[in-house]
Design a protein around this motif. Structure first.
Motif, PDB file in Angstrom:
ATOM      1  N   SER A  59       0.837  -1.198   0.000  1.00  0.00           N
ATOM      2  CA  SER A  59       0.000   0.000   0.000  1.00  0.00           C
ATOM      3  C   SER A  59       0.874   1.249   0.000  1.00  0.00           C
ATOM      4  O   SER A  59       2.008   1.239   0.479  1.00  0.00           O
ATOM      5  N   ARG A  60       0.331   2.316  -0.534  1.00  0.00           N
ATOM      6  CA  ARG A  60       1.034   3.598  -0.517  1.00  0.00           C
ATOM      7  C   ARG A  60       0.809   4.350   0.793  1.00  0.00           C
ATOM      8  O   ARG A  60       1.354   5.423   1.007  1.00  0.00           O
ATOM      9  N   VAL A  61      -0.014   3.799   1.674  1.00  0.00           N
ATOM     10  CA  VAL A  61      -0.260   4.408   2.977  1.00  0.00           C
ATOM     11  C   VAL A  61       0.989   4.255   3.843  1.00  0.00           C
ATOM     12  O   VAL A  61       1.579   3.171   3.911  1.00  0.00           O
ATOM     13  N   HIS A  62       1.385   5.342   4.486  1.00  0.00           N
ATOM     14  CA  HIS A  62       2.555   5.305   5.366  1.00  0.00           C
ATOM     15  C   HIS A  62       2.167   5.871   6.726  1.00  0.00           C
ATOM     16  O   HIS A  62       1.482   6.893   6.817  1.00  0.00           O
ATOM     17  N   LEU A  63       2.608   5.215   7.784  1.00  0.00           N
ATOM     18  CA  LEU A  63       2.267   5.599   9.144  1.00  0.00           C
ATOM     19  C   LEU A  63       3.529   6.007   9.893  1.00  0.00           C
ATOM     20  O   LEU A  63       4.538   5.301   9.851  1.00  0.00           O
ATOM     21  N   THR A  64       3.472   7.156  10.560  1.00  0.00           N
ATOM     22  CA  THR A  64       4.606   7.641  11.357  1.00  0.00           C
ATOM     23  C   THR A  64       4.148   7.899  12.782  1.00  0.00           C
ATOM     24  O   THR A  64       3.137   8.568  12.997  1.00  0.00           O
ATOM     25  N   MET A  65       4.882   7.381  13.748  1.00  0.00           N
ATOM     26  CA  MET A  65       4.620   7.654  15.155  1.00  0.00           C
ATOM     27  C   MET A  65       5.438   8.879  15.562  1.00  0.00           C
ATOM     28  O   MET A  65       6.668   8.859  15.493  1.00  0.00           O
TER      29      MET A  65
END
Length: 200
Positions: free
Chosen positions: A35-41
């Motif tokens: 997926s092109r979704v990226h998650l950053t904390m």
């Protein structure tokens, strides 16, 4: 996600409801499905927001956050950067970095330190105003803005964040310095080993 020294301790517990656990659970799915979704904390330090004036408290004195306080613009810049770049995690401010690293390598020492300093460190010593409305069951009326009552001590910039955002360039510069130093050491060693009377 707002983070203080206590939150670091709770965040790393194996609780499925903690933000860190949720992030760790979510991250593999986009990778698996390409997926092109990226998650950053984004790990935040303490910030000068109105939360300390309307959050429910059972203390008898006005609450505050421990340690160094930053203006909310620092958090806003970090979150905007995280939304426009691909990074798994971003630490904002030395206090957040110190708490995370200390919890990773010296958890027992951090426990003892917080036991001695955390309670007093989260109180201003001033009595709570009466009445004091809070937002536990309903919003506090009025426009309270983004800044709290700690503007006199809050910092508008974070050197740690600036260094973190430029860590690629810093790493390249450090590697360059190491390469120059290694080349100088190698050249000096060759000169020391050269037989007397030889110039080549």
């Amino acid at each position: 996600m707002w983070l203080n020294h206590w939150a670091v301790r709770a965040k790393l517990l194996p609780n499925p409801l903690t933000p860190a656990s949720a992030t760790d659970e979510i991250l593999p799915a986009p990778l698996r499905h390409k997926s092109r979704v990226h998650l950053t904390m984004v790990q935040l330090s303490a910030f000068n927001t109105p939360q300390f004036d309307w959050g429910r408290t059972t203390l008898t004195e006005q609450p505050r956050s421990m340690g160094k306080v930053f203006q909310p613009e620092v958090a806003a810049r970090a979150i905007w950067w995280a939304a426009t770049h691909r990074r798994r995690e971003l630490w904002v401010g030395w206090p957040a970095m110190q708490a995370i690293v200390a919890n990773k390598f010296f958890p027992g020492l951090l426990d003892r330190l917080l036991a001695r300093t955390a309670v007093a460190g989260q109180s201003t010593g001033a009595p709570l105003p009466s009445p004091r409305p809070d937002n536990l069951w309903a919003p506090v009326p009025g426009d309270h803005g983004a800044h709290g009552r700690f503007g006199a001590e809050a910092h508008l910039h974070s050197l740690q964040l600036q260094l973190d955002l430029q860590r690629g360039w810093l790493a390249a510069a450090l590697l360059g310095l190491v390469a120059v130093g290694a080349a100088g050491w190698w050249a000096g060693g060759r000169r020391r080993l050269r037989p007397p009377g030889r110039w080549t």
